[in-house]
Design a protein around this motif. Structure first.
Motif, short mmCIF file in Angstrom:
data_model
loop_
_atom_site.label_atom_id
_atom_site.label_comp_id
_atom_site.label_asym_id
_atom_site.label_seq_id
_atom_site.Cartn_x
_atom_site.Cartn_y
_atom_site.Cartn_z
N MET A 131 2.72 1.20 -6.12
CA MET A 131 1.49 0.52 -6.51
C MET A 131 0.46 1.48 -7.11
SD MET A 131 1.83 -2.65 -6.06
CE MET A 131 2.97 -3.77 -5.27
N SER A 171 -3.65 -0.63 -2.85
CA SER A 171 -2.20 -0.43 -2.67
C SER A 171 -1.81 -0.59 -1.21
CB SER A 171 -1.79 0.96 -3.17
OG SER A 171 -2.11 1.12 -4.53
N SER A 175 -5.54 -4.89 6.91
CA SER A 175 -6.09 -5.26 5.60
C SER A 175 -7.56 -5.64 5.72
CB SER A 175 -5.30 -6.44 5.01
OG SER A 175 -3.96 -6.10 4.78
N ASN A 217 -3.38 -2.29 1.08
CA ASN A 217 -3.52 -3.68 1.51
C ASN A 217 -2.37 -4.56 1.02
OD1 ASN A 217 -5.78 -3.23 2.97
ND2 ASN A 217 -7.15 -4.50 1.77
N ILE A 218 -1.84 -4.25 -0.15
CA ILE A 218 -0.68 -5.01 -0.65
C ILE A 218 0.51 -4.82 0.28
CG2 ILE A 218 1.06 -5.09 -2.49
CD1 ILE A 218 -1.25 -4.58 -4.47
N MET A 246 1.45 -8.26 -11.99
CA MET A 246 1.29 -8.33 -10.53
C MET A 246 1.84 -9.66 -10.00
SD MET A 246 0.18 -5.47 -9.53
CE MET A 246 -0.01 -5.98 -7.83
N ASP A 300 -0.29 -6.63 3.67
CA ASP A 300 -0.21 -8.09 3.48
C ASP A 300 1.25 -8.54 3.37
OD1 ASP A 300 -2.94 -8.32 3.55
OD2 ASP A 300 -3.20 -8.43 1.38
N TYR A 328 4.48 -9.96 -7.05
CA TYR A 328 4.17 -10.71 -5.84
C TYR A 328 5.24 -11.78 -5.56
CZ TYR A 328 -0.61 -8.84 -5.39
OH TYR A 328 -1.69 -8.03 -5.21
#
Length: 568
Positions: free
Chosen positions: A56, A67, A497, A69-70, A141, A73, A145
């Motif tokens: 990321m 990055s 997050s 937090n992605i 993105m 999550d 995702y």
């Protein structure tokens, strides 16, 4: 005739729907085929997660906090979707088909991810040495995702059913098989750790040195092979009869209690409704959470055929058992917030430090190998050294599940404290040589204590939580107990997050503050210090909750005394 009956498993059937024969179904071989799926799931999920933050930030050119937090999550969603998987397994599909479908979905997801990371049209152009790098756009993105959450959907279904289907292969009424089931939990965690070890070493190295698409392709092929092996055991598995979704049962009790909220409870609890067909698994009435007892009041016009209006005392007590677990459940969530830092910011830290051993450079994501090594070493020491000594000293087979959870929480506190100290040293070096230095002259092995302490903590808290929730949940709610456990992981990642967003907003949301886009300009040590303080407060709350926890005592009728089963 009696001998034949004793070789049957009372609550399980074979693939044809006939009562399962102990000599032909269940045991270690079917359990091993199920664990094969778990190894490949862990290989894929952790192989993606531990190195996703570098993809990321390094390829998609996102800030370090975004990055991280992605990643959290993604992991949080994996565990959250296990609740959906459990509901589908209990209500519609059964564990066997849930595993099969979920494994297929995860395979499709890893194939899609391999293609996504291979095509240059689905990522921004390289930085070319310029200071300003173009971030990934919405389309790029969005595709990423889509693949990640397809994988999360498959992972959630697998996590909800694998441990339950594995334990289904052992009859807990048979003392010999019950002992094997206890060993299954240790082997289950060992297989998880083995898959993780392969992910953070071999798979991460392939991602960095050969190509991510190759690594994700390996995940796809390995899971496909595991599915074929899983299918080969179809005739050997034991299938438990579904008792319906525990979530529905809980909602039915709450609905009936609300309907009867204005009614007075009878002075004699014997007047409360009890289903005579539940005699074998009947649970004694308790005085705690008396509001729920109103669900068992027989009002005029009520029918036992409508569980939304009338629930048995046993059903009510099952809900009470789950309610008693919730305070302890809540105080174990923060451990997994600490865990989240090991696969996010700790990897970002490692990417800025000296990682060379001779001519070989350790991939930043592979630093989590010390985390996995700590788990395996801790399990080995506990199994071979602590358990025998504890049995000689206390006469008990190792620590209780609550003691293991407490040890895990303490080790996570020490791990975060060590992380804060290590980050202060790293920042001091960064300021001395210049914040823009790509690789700081400080060894990455400075991070080993935080990985080792939190890893050892996971070995204790993972087995402790799983044991605690399974042994203290109602027998008919095995999936609920697994769901409670996995939800602590999910919420731990989501809390991570949330904390990152709050800290960025409070300390500076313009690329600076504690969690700056470039961690050399931030104060990650303060963020780790905050987590240490929160963990200490959480541990005190945990001690209060476990001190007040009162386990449910069932009737003798809950126990099955079939003496003939041990001979089979």
């Amino acid at each position: 005739m009696d001998g034949k009956l004793s070789c049957r498993v009372a609550d399980a059937v074979d693939y044809k729907g006939f009562p399962a024969d102990k000599s032909k179904t269940g045991g270690w071989i079917p359990a091993a085929l199920i664990l094969g799926i778990e190894i490949c799931e862990r290989l894929s999920t952790m192989g993606i997660a531990v190195n996703l933050v570098t993809y990321m930030s390094g390829v998609m050119h996102l800030p370090s906090a975004a990055s991280a937090n992605i990643v959290t999550d993604f992991m949080g969603t994996c565990f959250l979707l296990s609740l959906l998987g459990g509901f589908l397994a209990d209500s519609f599909l059964g564990r066997y088909y849930t595993i099969l479908i979920s494994a297929s979905i995860q395979t499709l997801g890893t194939v899609a991810l391999a293609i996504t990371t291979k095509l240059p049209q689905l990522r921004p152009p390289p930085c070319d040495g310029t200071k300003t790098c173009k971030e990934a756009n919405g389309f790029e993105m969005g595709i990423l995702y889509l693949t990640l959450y397809l994988i999360a959907l498959g992972t959630g279904g697998l996590k909800s059913s694998i441990s339950g289907f594995g334990t289904d292969q052992f009859d807990e009424r048979d003392e010999k098989e019950k002992t094997k089931m206890a060993f299954f939990f240790n082997r289950f965690f060992f297989f998880i750790s083995t898959g993780t070890l392969m992910a953070v070493t071999v798979l991460v190295y392939i991602q960095d040195e050969v190509g991510r698409s190759w690594a994700y392709g390996i995940c796809s092929v390995s899971m496909f092979v595991a599915i074929l092996l899983f299918l080969s055991g179809t005739k050997r598995y034991r299938y438990k009869k579904s008792m319906g979704s525990p979530v529905i049962h809980i909602l039915q009790v709450i609905s009936a209690a609300i309907k009867n909220r204005k009614l007075e409870l009878p002075h004699n609890v014997a007047l409360l409704y009890e289903d005579s067909s539940e005699h074998a698994t009947r649970i004694q009435h308790t005085k705690q959470f008396q509001f729920l007892d109103k669900a068992a009041i027989v009002a005029e016009g009520d029918s036992a055929q409508n569980p939304w209006k009338l629930s048995s005392v046993t059903r009510v007590e099952e809900v009470k058992m789950v309610a008693r677990l919730l305070p302890v459940w809540a105080t174990t969530i923060l451990f997994w917030t600490i865990y989240a830092q090991m696969i996010t910011f700790s990897v970002v830290q490692a990417s800025t430090m000296e990682r060379s051993i001779g001519s070989f450079q350790i991939p930043a994501g592979s630093l989590t190998v010390f985390f996995v090594a700590a788990i395996l070493i801790t399990l080995g020491v506990y199994d071979r050294l602590i358990m025998p000594l504890w049995k000689k000293w206390k006469g008990k087979q190792g620590f209780t599940n609550i003691q293991r959870m407490a040890i895990g929480l303490v080790l996570s506190i020490l791990g975060m404290a060590a992380a804060a100290v290590a980050e202060r040293k790293r920042l001091a070096v960064a300021k001395a040589v210049g914040d823009n230095t790509t690789t700081l002259p400080i060894t990455v092995f400075l991070l080993i204590p935080q990985f080792f302490l939190v890893g050892s903590g996971e070995a204790f808290i993972y087995t402790g939580q799983l044991d605690f929730f399974i042994t203290n949940s109602p027998k008919g709610m095995k999936t609920m107990s697994t769901g409670l456990f996995l939800s602590t992981l999910s919420l731990g990642f989501f809390i991570s997050s949330f904390l990152v967003l709050v800290v960025k907003r409070v300390t500076g949301n313009d690329g600076q503050g504690w969690l700056a886009d470039n961690i050399n300009y931030g104060r990650l040590d303060c963020f780790y210090g905050l987590l240490t303080i929160l963990s200490v407060i959480n541990f005190v709350a945990f001690l209060v909750c476990v001190n007040r926890y009162i386990p449910q005592e069932g009737k003798d009728s809950q126990k099955n005394h079939n003496l003939g089963e041990e001979k089979c």
